[in-house]
Design a protein around this motif. Structure first.
Motif, PDB file in Angstrom:
ATOM      1  N   PRO A 286       0.780  -1.305  -0.066  1.00  0.00           N
ATOM      2  CA  PRO A 286       0.010  -0.004   0.090  1.00  0.00           C
ATOM      3  C   PRO A 286       0.843   1.195   0.057  1.00  0.00           C
ATOM      4  N   SER A 287       1.831   1.157   0.617  1.00  0.00           N
ATOM      5  CA  SER A 287       2.834   2.575   0.686  1.00  0.00           C
ATOM      6  C   SER A 287       3.446   2.825  -0.609  1.00  0.00           C
ATOM      7  N   LEU A 288       3.907   1.878  -1.514  1.00  0.00           N
ATOM      8  CA  LEU A 288       4.356   2.086  -2.717  1.00  0.00           C
ATOM      9  C   LEU A 288       3.293   2.437  -3.795  1.00  0.00           C
ATOM     10  N   ASN A 289       1.973   1.816  -3.635  1.00  0.00           N
ATOM     11  CA  ASN A 289       0.952   2.081  -4.334  1.00  0.00           C
ATOM     12  C   ASN A 289       0.199   3.374  -4.273  1.00  0.00           C
ATOM     13  N   LEU A 290       0.108   4.032  -2.944  1.00  0.00           N
ATOM     14  CA  LEU A 290      -0.421   5.206  -2.680  1.00  0.00           C
ATOM     15  C   LEU A 290       0.592   6.506  -3.182  1.00  0.00           C
ATOM     16  N   ALA A 291       1.935   6.055  -3.112  1.00  0.00           N
ATOM     17  CA  ALA A 291       2.891   7.015  -3.679  1.00  0.00           C
ATOM     18  C   ALA A 291       2.610   7.295  -5.209  1.00  0.00           C
ATOM     19  N   VAL A 292       2.241   6.166  -5.977  1.00  0.00           N
ATOM     20  CA  VAL A 292       1.901   6.553  -7.261  1.00  0.00           C
ATOM     21  C   VAL A 292       0.531   7.298  -7.423  1.00  0.00           C
ATOM     22  N   VAL A 293      -0.549   6.832  -6.522  1.00  0.00           N
ATOM     23  CA  VAL A 293      -1.570   7.556  -6.445  1.00  0.00           C
ATOM     24  C   VAL A 293      -1.365   9.103  -6.052  1.00  0.00           C
ATOM     25  N   GLY A 294      -0.497   9.240  -5.138  1.00  0.00           N
ATOM     26  CA  GLY A 294      -0.118  10.779  -4.686  1.00  0.00           C
ATOM     27  C   GLY A 294       0.320  11.464  -6.154  1.00  0.00           C
ATOM     28  N   ARG A 295       1.137  10.892  -6.860  1.00  0.00           N
ATOM     29  CA  ARG A 295       1.703  11.490  -7.823  1.00  0.00           C
ATOM     30  C   ARG A 295       0.664  12.037  -8.955  1.00  0.00           C
ATOM     31  N   THR A 296      -0.379  10.910  -9.253  1.00  0.00           N
ATOM     32  CA  THR A 296      -1.385  11.073 -10.140  1.00  0.00           C
ATOM     33  C   THR A 296      -2.237  12.198  -9.711  1.00  0.00           C
ATOM     34  N   LEU A 297      -2.649  12.273  -8.301  1.00  0.00           N
ATOM     35  CA  LEU A 297      -3.382  13.481  -7.667  1.00  0.00           C
ATOM     36  C   LEU A 297      -2.929  14.696  -8.022  1.00  0.00           C
ATOM     37  N   SER A 298      -1.421  14.952  -8.054  1.00  0.00           N
ATOM     38  CA  SER A 298      -0.984  16.024  -8.054  1.00  0.00           C
ATOM     39  C   SER A 298      -1.051  16.849  -9.234  1.00  0.00           C
ATOM     40  N   PHE A 299      -1.269  15.688 -10.406  1.00  0.00           N
ATOM     41  CA  PHE A 299      -1.299  16.218 -11.698  1.00  0.00           C
ATOM     42  C   PHE A 299      -2.651  17.026 -12.286  1.00  0.00           C
ATOM     43  N   PHE A 300      -3.596  16.789 -11.188  1.00  0.00           N
ATOM     44  CA  PHE A 300      -4.968  17.520 -11.461  1.00  0.00           C
ATOM     45  C   PHE A 300      -4.939  18.925 -10.926  1.00  0.00           C
ATOM     46  N   LYS A 301      -3.913  19.948 -11.288  1.00  0.00           N
ATOM     47  CA  LYS A 301      -3.866  21.071 -10.473  1.00  0.00           C
ATOM     48  C   LYS A 301      -4.967  21.906 -10.791  1.00  0.00           C
ATOM     49  N   ASP A 302      -5.710  22.026 -11.950  1.00  0.00           N
ATOM     50  CA  ASP A 302      -6.882  23.039 -12.111  1.00  0.00           C
ATOM     51  C   ASP A 302      -7.948  22.515 -11.232  1.00  0.00           C
ATOM     52  N   ASP A 303      -8.253  21.390 -11.067  1.00  0.00           N
ATOM     53  CA  ASP A 303      -9.286  20.651 -10.164  1.00  0.00           C
ATOM     54  C   ASP A 303      -9.097  20.913  -8.844  1.00  0.00           C
ATOM     55  N   ARG A 304      -7.690  20.759  -8.424  1.00  0.00           N
ATOM     56  CA  ARG A 304      -7.430  21.227  -6.935  1.00  0.00           C
ATOM     57  C   ARG A 304      -7.569  22.664  -6.723  1.00  0.00           C
ATOM     58  N   VAL A 305      -7.294  23.502  -7.486  1.00  0.00           N
ATOM     59  CA  VAL A 305      -7.463  24.831  -7.087  1.00  0.00           C
ATOM     60  C   VAL A 305      -8.717  25.205  -6.946  1.00  0.00           C
ATOM     61  N   LYS A 306      -9.707  24.539  -7.693  1.00  0.00           N
ATOM     62  CA  LYS A 306     -11.102  24.957  -7.907  1.00  0.00           C
ATOM     63  C   LYS A 306     -11.678  24.455  -6.550  1.00  0.00           C
ATOM     64  N   LEU A 307     -11.359  23.105  -6.290  1.00  0.00           N
ATOM     65  CA  LEU A 307     -11.874  22.587  -4.987  1.00  0.00           C
ATOM     66  C   LEU A 307     -11.501  23.212  -3.762  1.00  0.00           C
ATOM     67  N   SER A 308     -10.100  23.819  -3.742  1.00  0.00           N
ATOM     68  CA  SER A 308      -9.563  24.440  -2.478  1.00  0.00           C
ATOM     69  C   SER A 308     -10.509  25.774  -2.154  1.00  0.00           C
ATOM     70  N   LYS A 309     -11.006  26.275  -3.257  1.00  0.00           N
ATOM     71  CA  LYS A 309     -11.922  27.523  -2.976  1.00  0.00           C
ATOM     72  C   LYS A 309     -13.291  27.160  -2.421  1.00  0.00           C
ATOM     73  N   MET A 310     -13.841  25.917  -2.731  1.00  0.00           N
ATOM     74  CA  MET A 310     -14.889  25.416  -2.563  1.00  0.00           C
ATOM     75  C   MET A 310     -15.129  24.770  -1.055  1.00  0.00           C
ATOM     76  N   VAL A 311     -13.951  24.161  -0.577  1.00  0.00           N
ATOM     77  CA  VAL A 311     -14.047  23.571   0.658  1.00  0.00           C
ATOM     78  C   VAL A 311     -13.692  24.611   1.934  1.00  0.00           C
ATOM     79  N   SER A 312     -14.730  24.531   2.825  1.00  0.00           N
ATOM     80  CA  SER A 312     -14.364  25.392   3.936  1.00  0.00           C
ATOM     81  C   SER A 312     -13.528  24.345   5.038  1.00  0.00           C
TER      82      SER A 312
END
Length: 466
Positions: free
Chosen positions: A277-303
């Motif tokens: 799981p540690s190795l797998n989630l590290a790959v997921v972490g890199r994948t998540l980082s790639f969605f910068k635009d979505d993360r920026v939008k969501l960061s403004k929506m989440v309190s």
């Protein structure tokens, strides 16, 4: 006639060629781009016996027999293309060594295809980056022992050296070398992710500057966490941008790229049924980082409702250090278990202690912790957790990991790999997991059957009587 040939004169290939030549060997170099070859010879080659060739035929004919050719080209189709170009000019008994990050199943296929033609083939993991290639990498050759013996002397000479010897060994049969390098990279992903998660807590919760974090990382590197990745992390934290004078790390876009070896490791662990799981989630972490635009939008929506508790900075830093040690150990543990299982399934014949030994120098995941792992690993204890020393090491750090992960959650900070490492240990050390309910559910909707704890046999229940 030159001793060895090398195809692929990008930076890694150039540095490996220089390393080989400086150990007293004469080398023929070839690259598809003539300009790259010419520039290398003009700018980098001084007194080394490195000779350029501009077509495959003359390149092959320049080599002493049996010919030995190292490929430093991009994994995938480019490797097959170069092999196809070489074959008309090779003789039985010649050797091709693939030094790239090839997928291990491709290496198995190539070994079989070339064996039918009488050509030897080694799939060789090379770790250490540009510096390692020039000054001594960790080398992980796999294939037949006969093929390895053809270049053993050369490989031992160019490999990194430590107090445990040369960082090169015959890893095992078939694609063992590339498999071990793949898992090496999977572990590398996890350690990098763990360091970045600790960094995130330091900057966002403790409000430390990049310079201050660099000082802490440097201090850690002088202790138990001593490693190449820790060393480069503190140097990165302290590096100032020439244009702005700001820490350069703060100006880098938070999108982490990947070339595939981490994903292959995760896929293979699922195929072989080994939890990583540690190795797998590290790959997921890199994948998540790639969605910068979505993360920026969501960061403004989440309190966010941040805690106001006063923190003892020194205590938190100490907890973060122990959490990182816990996660790094878990990453190695999962990777070695995966290598052990692959060795059994694929008949590699890998010596796990030897793998750890050759990782002590030259490679990206070299770390002081490897000495401890070499103490405790055995063929019967490949996942490293069953040793009393391992349990003691981890139990001493569990409270720190729990505090760190809670602190991160309270402050809306993801810690994918650190959390996965803790849950891995909890799962592996829990006598009763809730999988009994899952098996009941499977039997309910799909008649998949189940076993009982109070009697032998396989059972199915008609859960609904209507």
């Amino acid at each position: 006639m030159n001793n060895i040939g090398l195809i692929g004169l990008a930076v890694m290939g150039q540095n490996l060629a220089l390393n080989i030549a400086r150990k007293g060997y004469s080398l023929s170099g070839y690259n598809r781009s003539h300009e790259t070859t010419e520039k290398f010879i003009k700018e980098k080659v001084k007194d080394e016996k490195i000779y350029p060739y501009y077509d495959i035929k003359s390149f092959v004919e320049s080599l002493e027999k049996p010919r030995k050719i190292i490929l430093m080209v991009k994994a995938g189709k480019p490797v097959d293309d170069v092999i196809h170009e070489l074959l008309p000019y090779l003789d039985e008994g010649d050797l091709i060594i693939d030094g790239g990050n090839s997928y291990f199943k491709d290496t198995d296929r190539r070994i079989k295809e070339l064996k039918d033609k009488g050509i030897h083939y080694l799939g060789m993991g090379v770790s250490g980056g540009e510096f390692g290639a020039l000054n001594g990498p960790s080398l992980m050759p796999g294939g037949t022992k006969e093929a390895y013996e053809m270049v053993k002397e050369l490989l031992l000479k160019i490999a990194a050296k430590t107090d445990s010897g040369e960082c090169c060994t015959y890893v095992g049969n078939d694609s063992a070398g590339h498999f071990v390098k793949m898992v090496h990279n999977g572990i590398e992903y996890a350690i990098m992710q763990s360091i970045s998660e600790v960094y995130d807590v330091m900057r966002k919760v403790l409000k430390l500057t990049s310079e201050e974090i660099g000082e802490i990382f440097e201090k850690w590197n002088n202790g138990e966490l001593n490693s190449f990745l820790m060393e480069i992390s503190y140097k990165i934290m302290k590096h100032k941008d020439d244009k702005t004078g700001k820490p350069l790390v703060e100006l880098i876009l938070d999108e982490a790229e990947q070339k595939g070896t981490g994903k292959w490791t995760a896929e293979t662990s699922l195929d072989l049924g080994i939890p990583t799981p540690s190795l797998n989630l590290a790959v997921v972490g890199r994948t998540l980082s790639f969605f910068k635009d979505d993360r920026v939008k969501l960061s403004k929506m989440v309190s966010r409702n941040y805690p106001q508790n006063a923190l003892n900075k020194d205590e938190v830093v100490e907890d973060l250090k122990n959490a990182l040690l816990f996660s790094v150990f878990s990453s190695f543990s999962q990777g070695m278990w995966l290598i052990s299982e692959a060795s059994k399934v694929y008949g590699y014949g890998i010596d796990l202690k030897e793998v750890l030994r050759i990782w002590k120098g030259g490679c990206i995941i070299r770390a002081r912790l490897l000495d401890f792992l070499m103490e405790i690993i055995t063929e019967d204890n490949a996942n490293l957790l069953l040793s009393p020393k391992s349990v003691k090491f981890l139990e001493e750090k569990i409270d720190a990991v729990k505090k760190v992960t809670k602190l991160a959650k309270d402050n809306y900070i993801p810690m994918l790999t650190v959390n996965a490492s803790l849950d891995y240990f909890y799962s592996m050390s829990e006598e009763n997991l809730p999988a009994n309910l899952i098996q009941g559910q499977r039997d309910f909707f799909g008649a998949h059957t189940y076993k009982r704890i109070d009697m032998d046999g396989i059972f199915h229940t008609e859960w609904q009587q209507d």
